[in-house]
Design a protein around this motif. Structure first.
Motif, mmCIF file in Angstrom:
data_model
loop_
_atom_site.group_PDB
_atom_site.id
_atom_site.type_symbol
_atom_site.label_atom_id
_atom_site.label_comp_id
_atom_site.label_asym_id
_atom_site.label_seq_id
_atom_site.Cartn_x
_atom_site.Cartn_y
_atom_site.Cartn_z
ATOM 1 N N SER A 69 0.477 -3.034 5.430
ATOM 2 C CA SER A 69 0.854 -4.451 5.460
ATOM 3 C C SER A 69 2.054 -4.667 6.358
ATOM 4 O O SER A 69 3.054 -3.947 6.252
ATOM 5 N N ILE A 70 1.971 -5.662 7.235
ATOM 6 C CA ILE A 70 3.177 -6.143 7.892
ATOM 7 C C ILE A 70 4.107 -6.621 6.783
ATOM 8 O O ILE A 70 3.694 -7.370 5.897
ATOM 9 N N CYS A 71 5.369 -6.213 6.825
ATOM 10 C CA CYS A 71 6.256 -6.498 5.701
ATOM 11 C C CYS A 71 6.676 -7.958 5.655
ATOM 12 O O CYS A 71 6.493 -8.614 4.646
ATOM 13 N N ALA A 72 7.254 -8.476 6.744
ATOM 14 C CA ALA A 72 7.888 -9.800 6.721
ATOM 15 C C ALA A 72 8.855 -9.836 5.538
ATOM 16 O O ALA A 72 9.718 -8.975 5.429
ATOM 17 N N ALA A 73 8.704 -10.781 4.602
ATOM 18 C CA ALA A 73 9.609 -10.819 3.453
ATOM 19 C C ALA A 73 9.152 -9.916 2.317
ATOM 20 O O ALA A 73 9.877 -9.737 1.346
ATOM 21 N N GLY A 74 7.943 -9.367 2.408
ATOM 22 C CA GLY A 74 7.482 -8.396 1.433
ATOM 23 C C GLY A 74 6.541 -8.912 0.371
ATOM 24 O O GLY A 74 5.951 -8.121 -0.375
ATOM 25 N N ASP A 75 6.351 -10.227 0.287
ATOM 26 C CA ASP A 75 5.552 -10.767 -0.803
ATOM 27 C C ASP A 75 4.089 -10.341 -0.734
ATOM 28 O O ASP A 75 3.461 -10.069 -1.762
ATOM 29 N N ASN A 76 3.520 -10.278 0.461
ATOM 30 C CA ASN A 76 2.114 -9.869 0.554
ATOM 31 C C ASN A 76 1.925 -8.388 0.264
ATOM 32 O O ASN A 76 0.900 -7.982 -0.289
ATOM 33 N N ALA A 77 2.881 -7.559 0.643
ATOM 34 C CA ALA A 77 2.803 -6.146 0.284
ATOM 35 C C ALA A 77 2.808 -5.991 -1.230
ATOM 36 O O ALA A 77 2.053 -5.185 -1.797
ATOM 37 N N LEU A 78 3.643 -6.768 -1.910
ATOM 38 C CA LEU A 78 3.659 -6.753 -3.377
ATOM 39 C C LEU A 78 2.332 -7.254 -3.941
ATOM 40 O O LEU A 78 1.796 -6.679 -4.898
ATOM 41 N N ALA A 79 1.807 -8.311 -3.359
ATOM 42 C CA ALA A 79 0.546 -8.868 -3.857
ATOM 43 C C ALA A 79 -0.583 -7.854 -3.782
ATOM 44 O O ALA A 79 -1.459 -7.813 -4.661
ATOM 45 N N LEU A 80 -0.587 -7.018 -2.755
ATOM 46 C CA LEU A 80 -1.648 -6.024 -2.619
ATOM 47 C C LEU A 80 -1.638 -5.017 -3.766
ATOM 48 O O LEU A 80 -2.672 -4.412 -4.069
ATOM 49 N N LEU A 81 -0.496 -4.844 -4.429
ATOM 50 C CA LEU A 81 -0.444 -3.938 -5.573
ATOM 51 C C LEU A 81 -1.309 -4.422 -6.732
ATOM 52 O O LEU A 81 -1.727 -3.615 -7.567
ATOM 53 N N THR A 82 -1.584 -5.712 -6.800
ATOM 54 C CA THR A 82 -2.434 -6.218 -7.882
ATOM 55 C C THR A 82 -3.869 -5.717 -7.757
ATOM 56 O O THR A 82 -4.633 -5.789 -8.726
#
Length: 365
Positions: free
Chosen positions: A41-54
């Motif tokens: 995941s492109i990090c940016a602020a990190g929210d999408n990387a966290l979302a992928l953990l779901t």
């Protein structure tokens, strides 16, 4: 973020995005089930990387050229490990708070020294705006909300935007009360290429953009206000009111929050270019590419795309957005992927990150 040629044209030493302006709901639906898989995941602020953990993957590798953006994800990791959900929302700015300083101290207590130093330096801004409001992009919207929007619409009109209505009633509200000549003039001025490049995004991000950003924003706002329900849009709520209201980005909601905090050990943060992934033989099952391709020339985008394919396992999905520069699989690589058009179309219709013109899902053959 991918290095390509953007590293020579844009600054990466500041927090550009303190929260993610992409819809994690459509990302997770597009990238597919994650059990035992590796996502990049492109990090940016990190929210999408966290979302992928779901999605229950084995690993999520968050990559970015900017240490400042990686520190946004590190802050979230520290906050999720130490704060309850309601406290997290206060710290990030989704809810009002009188105790953000104390919450910040708890969130950063076990983080690396350089990360702690960055957030301590930003402490006054975190207290005023929340950790999700300290980026350059958020400051741009804050100026819009506090200085420009009141010249165009009353507080009552802004509040009424977020009353849930049927589509026909949303269209009537938009046409009769919201889309005034003052509003259209303001959009043309404030969301011009010059103003956005100077105060919002880096001007280098517009090098390959086609057309007028202001006209693009104008059209997409109608999509957000009429085609979709504004009452369910956390991004529009933040832009116009400075918090998320009753709507929240997916990884900030209570149920995903608990899932994510129990899987934080599956996250890996890497400072550097996306192209570095896979050089040691690593392979991935899915890629969240944000909108990186529209920062590149078609030639550079094709080179980067080929490198991604070379590190992708069969069945891996490439998921990305386009705002104003149309980018899809390069012609020379079309035989290596298939477009999932039905999935794209269904998700584009509900994408709450309304400013993007296109949402792309391509599957590696």
């Amino acid at each position: 973020m991918s290095r390509a040629d953007i590293a020579d044209r844009a600054a990466f030493d500041l927090i550009r995005y303190a929260q993610l302006w992409e819809d994690a709901d459509v990302l997770t639906a597009a990238i597919g089930a994650g059990a035992d898989r590796t996502f990049v995941s492109i990090c940016a602020a990190g929210d999408n990387a966290l979302a992928l953990l779901t999605l229950d993957p084995a690993r999520v590798i968050a990559v970015d050229l900017s240490e400042a953006q990686l520190d946004c994800l590190r802050l979230r990791i520290g906050a999720m490990r130490t704060l309850e959900h309601a406290e997290f929302l206060e710290l990030m700015g989704a809810r009002t708070s009188e105790r953000r300083g104390a919450l910040l101290d708890r969130a950063i207590s076990d983080l690396p020294e350089t990360t702690r130093a960055r957030w301590q330096a930003l402490r006054p801004e975190v207290i005023r705006h929340g950790a999700g409001g300290v980026g350059k992009f958020e400051a741009y919207f804050r100026l819009f909300r506090t200085r420009i929007l009141p010249l165009v619409h009353s507080r009552r009109t802004i509040d009424d935007v977020f009353i849930s209505r049927e589509p026909a009633d949303r269209a009537a509200f938009f046409d009769q009360r919201f889309n005034s000549w003052r509003w259209r003039l303001m959009v043309r001025l404030f969301f011009s290429r010059f103003v956005m490049g100077r105060m919002g995004r880096d001007k280098a991000f517009f090098d390959h953009v086609e057309g007028s950003p202001a006209e693009h924003v104008m059209g997409r706002l109608r999509h957000a206000g009429v085609d979709c329900d504004p009452a369910e849009n956390p991004y529009l709520h933040w832009i116009m009111k400075g918090t998320h209201g009753d709507a929240l980005p997916m990884p900030w909601r209570a149920e995903p929050y608990e899932i994510i905090r129990n899987r934080l050990d599956r996250l890996e943060l890497r400072h550097g270019a996306l192209e570095a992934f896979g050089t040691d033989g690593e392979r991935a099952d899915g890629f969240n590419l944000s909108d990186i391709f529209e920062y590149m020339s078609p030639e550079v985008a094709a080179e980067v795309y080929r490198g991604i394919l070379d590190t992708a396992r069969p069945g891996a999905r490439l998921v990305y957005w386009n705002m104003m520069a149309p980018r899809r699989v390069p012609e020379a690589l079309r035989d290596r992927v298939r477009r999932l058009q039905d999935l794209e179309d269904s998700l584009k219709a509900v994408d709450k990150a309304f400013f993007y013109a296109d949402f792309v899902v391509e599957e590696v053959l």
